[in-house]
Design a protein around this motif. Structure first.
Motif, mmCIF file in Angstrom:
data_model
loop_
_atom_site.group_PDB
_atom_site.id
_atom_site.type_symbol
_atom_site.label_atom_id
_atom_site.label_comp_id
_atom_site.label_asym_id
_atom_site.label_seq_id
_atom_site.Cartn_x
_atom_site.Cartn_y
_atom_site.Cartn_z
ATOM 1 N N ASN A 83 -8.229 2.199 2.930
ATOM 2 C CA ASN A 83 -6.990 2.837 2.093
ATOM 3 C C ASN A 83 -6.120 1.826 1.254
ATOM 4 O OD1 ASN A 83 -7.011 5.633 3.598
ATOM 5 N ND2 ASN A 83 -6.246 4.470 5.467
ATOM 6 N N VAL A 84 -7.026 0.587 1.140
ATOM 7 C CA VAL A 84 -6.360 -0.355 0.262
ATOM 8 C C VAL A 84 -7.572 -0.627 -1.002
ATOM 9 C CG1 VAL A 84 -5.519 -2.607 0.002
ATOM 10 C CG2 VAL A 84 -4.912 -1.196 1.939
ATOM 11 N N SER A 85 -6.896 -0.295 -2.341
ATOM 12 C CA SER A 85 -7.607 -0.916 -3.292
ATOM 13 C C SER A 85 -7.182 -1.506 -4.382
ATOM 14 C CB SER A 85 -7.984 0.508 -4.036
ATOM 15 O OG SER A 85 -8.485 1.378 -3.334
ATOM 16 N N ILE A 86 -8.234 -2.677 -5.088
ATOM 17 C CA ILE A 86 -7.617 -3.415 -5.991
ATOM 18 C C ILE A 86 -7.771 -3.007 -7.388
ATOM 19 C CG2 ILE A 86 -9.590 -4.985 -5.887
ATOM 20 C CD1 ILE A 86 -7.954 -7.274 -6.433
ATOM 21 N N SER B 105 -1.853 10.103 -5.160
ATOM 22 C CA SER B 105 -0.731 9.617 -4.167
ATOM 23 C C SER B 105 -0.968 8.323 -3.725
ATOM 24 C CB SER B 105 -0.594 10.782 -3.321
ATOM 25 O OG SER B 105 -1.775 11.305 -2.751
ATOM 26 N N GLY B 106 0.243 7.652 -3.198
ATOM 27 C CA GLY B 106 0.183 6.509 -2.771
ATOM 28 C C GLY B 106 1.368 5.624 -3.215
ATOM 29 N N ILE B 107 1.020 4.453 -2.734
ATOM 30 C CA ILE B 107 1.942 3.142 -3.369
ATOM 31 C C ILE B 107 1.162 2.525 -4.346
ATOM 32 C CG2 ILE B 107 3.471 1.396 -2.735
ATOM 33 C CD1 ILE B 107 3.575 2.612 0.247
ATOM 34 N N ILE B 108 1.615 2.176 -5.519
ATOM 35 C CA ILE B 108 1.117 1.486 -6.604
ATOM 36 C C ILE B 108 1.758 0.634 -7.008
ATOM 37 C CG2 ILE B 108 0.107 1.596 -9.103
ATOM 38 C CD1 ILE B 108 -0.138 4.962 -8.519
ATOM 39 N N MET B 109 1.427 -0.683 -6.844
ATOM 40 C CA MET B 109 1.822 -2.052 -7.049
ATOM 41 C C MET B 109 1.226 -2.758 -8.174
ATOM 42 S SD MET B 109 2.313 -2.792 -2.974
ATOM 43 C CE MET B 109 0.788 -2.001 -2.746
ATOM 44 N N LEU B 110 2.098 -3.338 -9.030
ATOM 45 C CA LEU B 110 1.533 -4.450 -9.914
ATOM 46 C C LEU B 110 2.020 -5.913 -9.848
ATOM 47 C CD1 LEU B 110 1.958 -2.909 -13.728
ATOM 48 C CD2 LEU B 110 -0.038 -3.519 -12.531
ATOM 49 N N ILE C 249 -1.640 6.721 1.618
ATOM 50 C CA ILE C 249 -0.928 6.979 2.452
ATOM 51 C C ILE C 249 -1.617 7.995 3.445
ATOM 52 C CG2 ILE C 249 1.337 7.273 3.458
ATOM 53 C CD1 ILE C 249 2.617 6.158 1.014
ATOM 54 N N GLU C 250 -2.075 7.920 4.499
ATOM 55 C CA GLU C 250 -2.576 8.887 5.351
ATOM 56 C C GLU C 250 -1.671 9.869 6.080
ATOM 57 O OE1 GLU C 250 -4.603 5.819 7.861
ATOM 58 O OE2 GLU C 250 -6.530 6.897 7.608
ATOM 59 N N LEU D 239 -0.542 -3.965 8.991
ATOM 60 C CA LEU D 239 0.262 -4.681 7.462
ATOM 61 C C LEU D 239 0.201 -3.430 6.723
ATOM 62 C CD1 LEU D 239 -1.764 -7.818 7.023
ATOM 63 C CD2 LEU D 239 0.758 -7.626 7.626
ATOM 64 N N VAL D 240 -0.602 -2.427 6.560
ATOM 65 C CA VAL D 240 -0.409 -1.415 5.833
ATOM 66 C C VAL D 240 0.491 -0.315 6.336
ATOM 67 C CG1 VAL D 240 -1.556 1.184 5.172
ATOM 68 C CG2 VAL D 240 -2.993 -1.156 4.965
#
Length: 294
Positions: free
Chosen positions: A30-33, A49-54, A103-104, A168-169
């Motif tokens: 569930n973690v992508s770069i 959908s999810g959490i998107i960070m820069l 996010i599952e 950590l997720v």
């Protein structure tokens, strides 16, 4: 460069992904770069959908006539897939870099239940029946940034990623839940709220976009009256149901043509268009280029 960006650059070097352009999954589920050396001009896109960070660069997104900007150490909480227009801008000669976390539902419900059992929901101002709307950029506080940094450090070690990654997720999802935009996730976890009902209808739409879909059938899926569904749908997605469906179909068709190499008429048919000429007109209106030019 901030520590988050340094670690992502180091991770890309560690994996040998020197030619990475776009998104790639990591060894943690569930973690992508994400990386882009050139960025892109404003163009249609769908945020999942999810959490998107820069960690580097800047993005300007447009929801109708409403702009939202986020940059290094900012994040977005996206509860449902949202078609929008996005401009990506590298800064200071460095590529855009970011991380996204899907996010599952099981994880979300487990964390929300624990928070509610602790009686802290009111403390964070996230009432389960509060209407959710909007897409806002949030600057990471030190707790969120520390969690993200630990996650990226863990990605450098396959053993640690396997053993520690899932926890950590969950920690990062918890930080988002208790952050300024956590109401989106709280409402998503409560099936009786309007946000969750729209999410259910969107799930059907994304699964059956190639079928004949009516607004009435989507309203029934959400267990709402037609007028209430229209209002709630626009509040969540910033689109009418039919506008949203059209964008989903056109974005999927572009993928089929550009990535999978399908012929234009075949792509049109597979996403639900019976008229190739109508498809070409709407495709050009949406992307500003005809299908043959992608």
């Amino acid at each position: 460069m901030n520590l988050f960006g340094q670690l992502l650059e180091s991770y890309i070097e560690h994996k040998g992904w020197h030619d990475l352009e776009g998104s790639r999954v990591t060894q943690i589920d569930n973690v992508s770069i994400y990386r882009s050396s050139t960025g892109n001009q404003r163009q249609p896109f769908t945020y999942q959908s999810g959490i998107i960070m820069l960690s580097q660069g800047k993005k300007n997104i447009h929801l109708g006539d409403r702009p939202v900007t986020y940059a290094a150490n900012d994040y977005l909480v996206v509860g449902v897939p949202i078609p929008l227009e996005c401009e990506a801008i590298p800064l200071d000669g460095k590529p855009l870099l970011g991380l996204s976390i899907r996010i599952e539902p099981q994880r979300l419900h487990r964390l929300v239940k624990k928070l509610e059992e602790q009686g802290v929901v009111e403390h964070y101002g996230h009432k389960p029946n509060q209407d959710s709307s909007g897409l806002q950029a949030t600057t990471m506080d030190q707790s969120m940034l520390d969690s993200v940094v630990r996650l990226v450090k863990t990605l450098h070690n396959d053993v640690e990623a396997t053993i520690l990654g899932d926890a950590l997720v969950s920690e990062i999802v918890y930080r988002a839940l208790t952050g300024p935009e956590g109401r989106v996730l709280f409402d998503l976890a409560h099936h009786d709220g309007h946000y969750a009902r729209i999410a259910k209808a969107l799930s059907k739409l994304h699964q059956d976009y190639d079928q004949i879909i009516t607004v009435q059938s989507l309203a029934e899926e959400a267990n709402m009256s037609l007028s209430a569904f229209h209002n709630a749908f626009r509040k969540v997605t910033f689109e009418s149901p039919l506008q949203y469906l059209k964008k989903v179909r056109l974005n999927k068709a572009k993928e089929l043509i550009q990535i999978e190499g399908l012929r234009i008429n075949d792509a049109a048919r597979l996403v639900g268009y019976s008229s190739p000429s109508q498809f070409s007109r709407e495709f050009k209106r949406h992307f500003n280029v005809p299908p043959r030019a992608v």
